[in-house]
Enzyme design. Structure first.
Site, short mmCIF file in Angstrom:
data_model
loop_
_atom_site.label_atom_id
_atom_site.label_comp_id
_atom_site.label_asym_id
_atom_site.label_seq_id
_atom_site.Cartn_x
_atom_site.Cartn_y
_atom_site.Cartn_z
N GLU A 154 3.97 4.29 6.03
CA GLU A 154 2.76 3.46 5.93
C GLU A 154 1.68 4.19 5.12
O GLU A 154 1.64 5.42 5.12
CB GLU A 154 2.22 3.18 7.33
CG GLU A 154 2.36 1.76 7.80
CD GLU A 154 1.54 0.73 7.04
OE1 GLU A 154 1.26 0.90 5.84
OE2 GLU A 154 1.18 -0.28 7.66
N ASP A 155 0.82 3.43 4.50
CA ASP A 155 -0.31 4.03 3.79
C ASP A 155 -1.37 4.48 4.79
O ASP A 155 -1.77 5.64 4.82
CB ASP A 155 -0.91 3.05 2.76
CG ASP A 155 -1.19 1.66 3.34
OD1 ASP A 155 -1.00 1.43 4.55
OD2 ASP A 155 -1.61 0.78 2.56
N ASP A 206 -5.87 -0.75 -1.34
CA ASP A 206 -6.65 -1.70 -2.12
C ASP A 206 -7.86 -2.24 -1.37
O ASP A 206 -7.93 -2.17 -0.14
CB ASP A 206 -5.79 -2.90 -2.50
CG ASP A 206 -5.55 -3.83 -1.29
OD1 ASP A 206 -5.12 -3.32 -0.24
OD2 ASP A 206 -5.83 -5.04 -1.40
N GLY A 239 0.77 -1.24 0.00
CA GLY A 239 0.00 0.00 0.00
C GLY A 239 0.80 1.30 0.00
O GLY A 239 0.38 2.28 -0.59
N THR A 299 -0.49 -3.84 12.97
CA THR A 299 0.57 -4.09 11.97
C THR A 299 1.81 -3.28 12.35
O THR A 299 2.93 -3.80 12.36
CB THR A 299 0.10 -3.67 10.55
OG1 THR A 299 -1.13 -4.32 10.27
CG2 THR A 299 1.12 -4.03 9.49
N GLY A 301 -3.58 -0.37 14.34
CA GLY A 301 -2.22 -0.14 14.81
C GLY A 301 -1.44 -1.42 15.04
O GLY A 301 -0.24 -1.39 15.32
N ASP A 329 -4.69 1.78 11.04
CA ASP A 329 -6.06 1.52 11.46
C ASP A 329 -6.03 1.08 12.92
O ASP A 329 -5.95 1.92 13.82
CB ASP A 329 -6.65 0.47 10.51
CG ASP A 329 -8.11 0.15 10.78
OD1 ASP A 329 -8.74 0.87 11.57
OD2 ASP A 329 -8.62 -0.81 10.19
N LYS A 353 -6.38 6.53 10.71
CA LYS A 353 -7.80 6.18 10.95
C LYS A 353 -7.93 5.77 12.41
O LYS A 353 -7.60 4.67 12.77
CB LYS A 353 -8.19 5.04 10.00
CG LYS A 353 -9.66 4.77 9.93
CD LYS A 353 -10.04 4.03 8.65
CE LYS A 353 -9.78 2.55 8.70
NZ LYS A 353 -10.27 1.84 7.50
P1 IMP Z 1 -3.86 -2.09 11.14
O1 IMP Z 1 -2.92 -3.18 11.54
O2 IMP Z 1 -5.26 -2.36 11.56
O3 IMP Z 1 -3.41 -0.71 11.59
O4 IMP Z 1 -3.95 -2.09 9.57
C1 IMP Z 1 -2.97 -1.57 8.80
C2 IMP Z 1 -3.00 -2.06 7.37
O5 IMP Z 1 -4.30 -2.49 6.98
C3 IMP Z 1 -2.67 -0.92 6.45
O6 IMP Z 1 -1.28 -0.88 6.22
C4 IMP Z 1 -3.46 -1.23 5.21
O7 IMP Z 1 -2.69 -2.06 4.37
C5 IMP Z 1 -4.66 -1.99 5.71
N1 IMP Z 1 -5.84 -1.10 5.86
C6 IMP Z 1 -6.37 -0.59 6.99
N2 IMP Z 1 -7.43 0.18 6.75
C7 IMP Z 1 -7.57 0.20 5.39
C8 IMP Z 1 -8.48 0.86 4.49
O8 IMP Z 1 -9.39 1.64 4.87
N3 IMP Z 1 -8.29 0.61 3.17
C9 IMP Z 1 -7.30 -0.19 2.70
N4 IMP Z 1 -6.43 -0.82 3.49
C10 IMP Z 1 -6.56 -0.63 4.83
MG MG Z 2 -0.32 -1.33 4.52
#
Ligand code: IMP
Ligand code: MG
Length: 172
Positions: A96-97, A156, A41, A104, A102, A100, A128
Site C-alpha cells: 500500500e502507499d 495523488d 497509489g 480500505t 485503515g 490512513d 498515518k
Molecule cells: P484509508 O482507507 O483511510 O486507510 O485510506 C487509504 C487510501 O486513501 C490510501 O491507499 C490512499 O490511496 C488514500 N489516502 C489516504 N491518505 C492519503 C494522503 O494523505 N494522500 C493521498 N492519498 C491518501
Molecule cells: Mg491507495
C-alpha cells in the site's frame, strides 16, 4: 495556489526501501511470495521495492477507490480491478502507499482471504496513524507520518501530483 511542503526526501525514501526489502527477502526466503499492490497509489513504491528483493516473487495489482476526488475517506470502497492470479496457499504481501483510517485495508484483507492464501501481511510506504479507526497490524512500514494530506511518489490529490519523485504535504 496549493502549496507543496517537502516531507520525505528521495534519499530517505530509498534508504527505507533498502531496509524493508532486506527484511522481506529474509522473512520470505523459504516461501512463495506474491506482492499484491493497491492501485493506483502503490505502483511507484512497489516498483522500487520489488527491484530490491533478492528472492523470487510474483506480483499482481488490485484497484480500490474510496476517496473520489476529496481528501477524506468516504468509507465507500469499490474494487475496480480484481485479483488476476492464483494466491491459494501462497504468502501474500499487500503493498500500500499510505494507510490512513485503515478501512480500505480491512476491506481488502477480507477480499484476499476469500481466495485461501497461506498468509496475508501488509507493507506500507506511509503509516498515518492519527485517524486510524481500525485495529490493523502493519508488518512492514517505511515512515510514520503526521495527519495532513500528502502527495507525490504515487500519491495523488484528485489524480494530480503522482509523478513527483518525493513526498510533499499539500496545503490547500
Ligand atoms: P484509508 O482507507 O483511510 O486507510 O485510506 C487509504 C487510501 O486513501 C490510501 O491507499 C490512499 O490511496 C488514500 N489516502 C489516504 N491518505 C492519503 C494522503 O494523505 N494522500 C493521498 N492519498 C491518501
Ligand atoms: Mg491507495
Amino acid at each position: 495556489m496549493p502549496e507543496l511542503i517537502p516531507v520525505i526526501k528521495k534519499d530517505e525514501i530509498e534508504s527505507k526501501i533498502v531496509d524493508i526489502a532486506r527484511r522481506i527477502s529474509n522473512d520470505y526466503k523459504d516461501s512463495e511470495l506474491i506482492l499484491v499492490g493497491i492501485l493506483k497509489g502503490a505502483f511507484v513504491f512497489m516498483s522500487d521495492l520489488m527491484r530490491r528483493l533478492t528472492i523470487p516473487v510474483q506480483i499482481d495489482f488490485i484497484c480500490a477507490s474510496s476517496y473520489g476526488s476529496g481528501t477524506s475517506n468516504s468509507g465507500d470502497i469499490k474494487l475496480t480491478k480484481e485479483l488476476g492470479i492464483d494466491i491459494c496457499n501462497k504468502d501474500v504481501l499487500i503493498v500500500e502507499d499510505i494507510i490512513d483510517t485503515g478501512s480500505t485495508l480491512l476491506y481488502l484483507i477480507e477480499y484476499l482471504k476469500s481466495f485461501g492464501p497461506k498468509s496475508i501481511s501488509v507493507c506500507a510506504m506511509l503509516d498515518k496513524r492519527e485517524r486510524r479507526g481500525t485495529d490493523i497490524k502493519i508488518d512492514y512500514s517505511c515512515h510514520v507520518v503526521e495527519d495532513g494530506f500528502l502527495v507525490g511518489y504515487g500519491l495523488d490529490y484528485a489524480e494530480n501530483y503522482r509523478n513527483l519523485p518525493e513526498i510533499y504535504h499539500l496545503k490547500l
